[in-house]
Design a protein around this motif. Structure first.
Motif, PDB file in Angstrom:
ATOM      1  N   THR A  20       0.824  -1.199   0.000  1.00 12.76           N
ATOM      2  CA  THR A  20       0.000   0.000   0.000  1.00 12.76           C
ATOM      3  C   THR A  20       0.856   1.247   0.000  1.00 12.76           C
ATOM      4  N   GLY A  21       2.156   1.077   0.006  1.00 11.18           N
ATOM      5  CA  GLY A  21       3.086   2.200  -0.025  1.00 11.18           C
ATOM      6  C   GLY A  21       4.496   1.689   0.051  1.00 11.18           C
ATOM      7  N   SER A  22       5.441   2.558  -0.041  1.00  6.87           N
ATOM      8  CA  SER A  22       6.836   2.159  -0.046  1.00  6.87           C
ATOM      9  C   SER A  22       7.277   1.678   1.322  1.00  6.87           C
ATOM     10  N   SER A  23       7.867   0.488   1.363  1.00  4.85           N
ATOM     11  CA  SER A  23       8.451  -0.088   2.573  1.00  4.85           C
ATOM     12  C   SER A  23       7.463  -0.180   3.731  1.00  4.85           C
ATOM     13  N   VAL A  24       6.180  -0.451   3.400  1.00  2.00           N
ATOM     14  CA  VAL A  24       5.201  -0.561   4.483  1.00  2.00           C
ATOM     15  C   VAL A  24       5.193  -1.951   5.093  1.00  2.00           C
ATOM     16  N   LEU A  25       5.786  -2.930   4.396  1.00  2.00           N
ATOM     17  CA  LEU A  25       5.691  -4.298   4.867  1.00  2.00           C
ATOM     18  C   LEU A  25       6.701  -4.611   5.954  1.00  2.00           C
ATOM     19  N   SER A  26       7.738  -3.821   6.053  1.00  2.00           N
ATOM     20  CA  SER A  26       8.758  -4.063   7.060  1.00  2.00           C
ATOM     21  C   SER A  26       9.533  -2.788   7.304  1.00  2.00           C
ATOM     22  N   ARG A  27       9.981  -2.620   8.543  1.00  2.00           N
ATOM     23  CA  ARG A  27      10.864  -1.499   8.855  1.00  2.00           C
ATOM     24  C   ARG A  27      12.318  -1.887   8.608  1.00  2.00           C
ATOM     25  N   SER A  28      12.548  -3.134   8.236  1.00  2.00           N
ATOM     26  CA  SER A  28      13.898  -3.614   7.998  1.00  2.00           C
ATOM     27  C   SER A  28      14.373  -3.173   6.622  1.00  2.00           C
ATOM     28  N   VAL A  29      15.666  -3.083   6.462  1.00  2.00           N
ATOM     29  CA  VAL A  29      16.273  -2.766   5.181  1.00  2.00           C
ATOM     30  C   VAL A  29      16.627  -4.071   4.491  1.00  2.00           C
ATOM     31  N   PRO A  30      16.135  -4.298   3.269  1.00  2.00           N
ATOM     32  CA  PRO A  30      16.475  -5.539   2.565  1.00  2.00           C
ATOM     33  C   PRO A  30      17.987  -5.668   2.348  1.00  2.00           C
ATOM     34  N   PRO A  31      18.509  -6.907   2.399  1.00  2.00           N
ATOM     35  CA  PRO A  31      17.758  -8.154   2.555  1.00  2.00           C
ATOM     36  C   PRO A  31      17.467  -8.478   4.017  1.00  2.00           C
ATOM     37  N   TYR A  32      16.309  -9.055   4.269  1.00  2.00           N
ATOM     38  CA  TYR A  32      15.917  -9.506   5.603  1.00  2.00           C
ATOM     39  C   TYR A  32      15.084 -10.766   5.445  1.00  2.00           C
ATOM     40  N   GLY A  33      14.705 -11.363   6.555  1.00  2.00           N
ATOM     41  CA  GLY A  33      13.849 -12.546   6.534  1.00  2.00           C
ATOM     42  C   GLY A  33      14.529 -13.808   6.030  1.00  2.00           C
ATOM     43  N   GLY A  34      15.837 -13.781   5.918  1.00  2.25           N
ATOM     44  CA  GLY A  34      16.547 -14.938   5.393  1.00  2.25           C
ATOM     45  C   GLY A  34      16.855 -14.849   3.912  1.00  2.25           C
ATOM     46  N   ALA A  35      16.411 -13.784   3.254  1.00  2.00           N
ATOM     47  CA  ALA A  35      16.681 -13.617   1.830  1.00  2.00           C
ATOM     48  C   ALA A  35      18.169 -13.353   1.597  1.00  2.00           C
ATOM     49  N   PRO A  36      18.734 -13.903   0.536  1.00  2.00           N
ATOM     50  CA  PRO A  36      20.152 -13.679   0.256  1.00  2.00           C
ATOM     51  C   PRO A  36      20.400 -12.287  -0.309  1.00  2.00           C
ATOM     52  N   LYS A  37      21.603 -11.800  -0.115  1.00  2.00           N
ATOM     53  CA  LYS A  37      21.997 -10.516  -0.687  1.00  2.00           C
ATOM     54  C   LYS A  37      22.316 -10.703  -2.164  1.00  2.00           C
ATOM     55  N   VAL A  38      21.934  -9.726  -2.970  1.00  2.00           N
ATOM     56  CA  VAL A  38      22.277  -9.736  -4.390  1.00  2.00           C
ATOM     57  C   VAL A  38      23.632  -9.047  -4.541  1.00  2.00           C
ATOM     58  N   VAL A  39      24.625  -9.820  -4.953  1.00  2.00           N
ATOM     59  CA  VAL A  39      26.005  -9.343  -4.960  1.00  2.00           C
ATOM     60  C   VAL A  39      26.260  -8.345  -6.080  1.00  2.00           C
ATOM     61  N   HIS A  40      25.700  -8.600  -7.242  1.00  2.00           N
ATOM     62  CA  HIS A  40      25.903  -7.715  -8.397  1.00  2.00           C
ATOM     63  C   HIS A  40      24.537  -7.236  -8.898  1.00  2.00           C
ATOM     64  N   PRO A  41      23.949  -6.250  -8.221  1.00  2.00           N
ATOM     65  CA  PRO A  41      22.577  -5.839  -8.524  1.00  2.00           C
ATOM     66  C   PRO A  41      22.444  -5.115  -9.867  1.00  2.00           C
ATOM     67  N   LEU A  42      21.246  -5.213 -10.420  1.00  2.00           N
ATOM     68  CA  LEU A  42      20.882  -4.450 -11.601  1.00  2.00           C
ATOM     69  C   LEU A  42      20.144  -3.186 -11.179  1.00  2.00           C
ATOM     70  N   PRO A  43      20.167  -2.136 -11.986  1.00  2.25           N
ATOM     71  CA  PRO A  43      19.443  -0.911 -11.646  1.00  2.25           C
ATOM     72  C   PRO A  43      17.938  -1.078 -11.833  1.00  2.25           C
ATOM     73  N   ASP A  44      17.181  -0.243 -11.126  1.00  2.00           N
ATOM     74  CA  ASP A  44      15.722  -0.291 -11.247  1.00  2.00           C
ATOM     75  C   ASP A  44      15.256  -0.086 -12.685  1.00  2.00           C
ATOM     76  N   SER A  45      16.036   0.595 -13.486  1.00  2.00           N
ATOM     77  CA  SER A  45      15.636   0.932 -14.856  1.00  2.00           C
ATOM     78  C   SER A  45      15.433  -0.293 -15.730  1.00  2.00           C
ATOM     79  N   VAL A  46      15.966  -1.456 -15.339  1.00  2.00           N
ATOM     80  CA  VAL A  46      15.783  -2.646 -16.179  1.00  2.00           C
ATOM     81  C   VAL A  46      14.322  -3.084 -16.206  1.00  2.00           C
TER      82      VAL A  46
END
Length: 202
Positions: free
Chosen positions: A30-56
């Motif tokens: 329902t809005g930006s970052s409303v599902l968690s106050r945590s900064v991704p990655p959290y919840g056991g999700a792996p970190k993306v080592v070589h991220p792509l930009p949002d523009s993709v």
């Protein structure tokens, strides 16, 4: 390459991605970052080592697969139709009543990446497979029914800690029970990642 018949996923987890009126398995923001106050990655999700930009994920998800890939994956003469989903634009390739369908989701309205899937979706799924990375990007496949040859599958690839692309599919009547939908979804996801990495100039 494969010839994979797909039809639309009818489970709540896919309907939730298309309509905010359905009780979501894939969380509807329902809005930006409303599902968690945590900064991704959290919840056991792996970190993306070589991220792509949002523009993709700009433009239409129907452009994520080439006409040749659609021919191989879905069948001849199957056009893509784009809709506005609750998590971003969705492209659907459908081969007729009871025939194949493949769906690609550009998750542009939720900036949680795979974290929200690990935290909120995983516990609701009877099948949740952590896949080998797809071209270096972490991926998970899941369904409300257990494997190993589920008819339906939803697959998410983490393109960045706050960015993901998703594939939804279900096998048609002819192939149901003969092969695993998640295995075919991984092939389609690999094709989509190839398109997106090329778009980013990688």
């Amino acid at each position: 390459m494969f010839r994979a018949p797909f039809i639309v996923l009818v489970s709540a987890m896919v309907l939730a991605a298309c309509s905010s009126t359905v009780t979501p398995s894939i969380p509807v923001p329902t809005g930006s970052s409303v599902l968690s106050r945590s900064v991704p990655p959290y919840g056991g999700a792996p970190k993306v080592v070589h991220p792509l930009p949002d523009s993709v994920l700009s433009g239409s998800p129907c452009d994520a697969l080439s006409p040749k890939q659609i021919l191989d994956d879905v069948g001849p003469g199957v056009p893509g139709k784009v809709d506005d989903g609750a998590l971003g634009p969705v492209c659907r390739w459908y081969d007729g009543d009871g025939g194949p369908m493949l769906m690609a989701y550009f998750t542009t309205l939720q900036h949680e990446g795979l974290s929200v899937i690990y935290k909120q979706v995983k516990s609701q799924m009877r099948r949740f497979d952590v896949l080998p990375p797809i071209q270096g990007f972490p991926a998970v496949a899941y369904d409300t029914r257990p494997g190993p040859k589920t008819r339906d599958c939803h697959l998410a690839v983490g393109l960045a800690d706050t960015l993901d692309v998703q594939i939804g599919l279900s096998l048609g009547d002819h192939d149901a029970g003969k092969t695993d939908a998640c295995g075919l979804a991984a092939i389609a996801a690999d094709q989509v990642v190839t398109t997106l990495t090329a778009k980013a100039g990688h």
